[in-house]
Design a protein around this motif. Structure first.
Motif: not given
Length: 340
Positions: A127, A114, A123
């Motif tokens: 996603w 990341h 992080a």
């Protein structure tokens, strides 16, 4: 030894418990990650309740999102190294790789370094939501400057990522939320307009905002009766992307509106994109570019200590958060990964 979240029957957060097991060894194409943070998703709660697209096999683990440091790599793994700070993409079967443990295995194709701009908590908040927003708004809907994008469940982590994604594309964002309690927070998060669905006439407001045309792009995580309202609020030739079901009540829509407006109603799940390496790579590149440019800033609502994991699930299900619910697995080490 590693403490891992497990449950032996479907139910509420009370079924979750920690179980100790030896740290696993990575096989070919796998990496072992010492987790620093876990991200919680609605998918985790649905899986625990037996309502997800896959059913748990007991004793079951859970969790799609984690960030941490690589502790070991298996044979055939290239581009990843021990000591590297990484986070996990939702590109695997939850039954095979549950992420909510102190030491977890992940397939190498689902592990990415990341950006340095992110903490471990951020992080673990990146996603799933940004790839979902990319898939629905960029890849499928082709959002562009001049579009009006309506986003339901806007205070969720995906909703906030969708606001940022639509703004990056040059579109006007209309955030839907049940009451006005989160209005200012959503405006602060970048929404151009906030509509409280329980307090305002949604269709009338959207038509007012679009000079009577309706919205060309609608991104919905609710379903249920709200879907009929969104069909009425859509413009001619609009696309309505449904990526979640918060309301399991069967939806009744005006079929004549579908016909006359020539609407596209498209179901989308992140695994559709994540199972295609080419599409996944494009999504990762898009998210990285947005983070580096400062257009994508993961919003963390609350961080729970690891021992309060069940309480974190209760907080998630209460639905009062604005952004991501995160569990801190350990205090982290600045020498082995970014911290902010």
């Amino acid at each position: 030894m590693s403490r891992n979240v497990r449950f032996h029957r479907i139910g509420g957060p009370e079924v979750l418990q920690f179980e100790e097991a030896p740290e696993p060894e990575p096989g070919p194409g796998e990496v072992l990650i010492h987790a620093r943070a876990w991200g919680l998703n609605r998918a985790d709660a649905l899986f625990r309740q037996g309502l997800y697209s896959v059913s748990p096999v007991f004793p079951a683990g859970l969790g799609y999102e984690a960030a941490g440091v690589i502790a070991a790599v298996g044979d055939g793994v290239d581009g990843l190294r021990v000591g590297q700070a990484v986070s996990v993409l939702p590109a695997f079967n939850l039954l095979d790789y549950p992420m909510h443990g102190e030491a977890v295995l992940a397939p190498a194709h689902a592990v990415v370094a990341h950006p340095e701009e992110l903490s471990f908590e951020q992080a673990a908040s990146t996603w799933m939501q940004y790839i979902t927003a990319y898939g629905g708004l960029v890849e499928i809907a082709g959002t562009q400057p001049g579009d009006t994008v309506v986003i339901s469940a806007a205070s969720s982590s995906v909703g906030l990522a969708a606001i940022q994604t639509a703004r990056r594309a040059g579109a006007k964002t209309v955030a839907l939320t049940r009451t006005g309690a989160k209005r200012q927070q959503l405006l602060d998060a970048g929404a151009d307009v906030v509509i409280a669905t329980a307090e305002e006439d949604v269709v009338a407001r959207i038509r007012e905002l679009t000079d009577g045309r309706g919205a060309r792009v609608i991104f919905d995580a609710v379903g249920g009766p709200v879907l009929a309202t969104l069909v009425e609020a859509a413009a001619d030739n609009a696309i309505l992307v449904v990526y979640g079901v918060l309301d399991f009540t069967p939806a009744t829509v005006n079929v004549m509106a579908l016909l006359l407006k020539r609407l596209t109603v498209r179901g989308f799940g992140v695994m559709e994109l994540a199972s295609d390496s080419r599409r996944l790579a494009a999504a990762v590149d898009h998210v990285r570019e947005g983070i580096v440019a400062g257009d994508f800033i993961p919003v963390v609502d609350k961080v729970f200590p690891m021992d309060d994991f069940a309480e974190a699930h209760r907080y998630l299900e209460a639905g009062n958060q604005v952004g991501k619910v995160v569990v801190a697995v350990s205090p982290g080490n600045p020498e082995t990964g970014p911290r902010k």
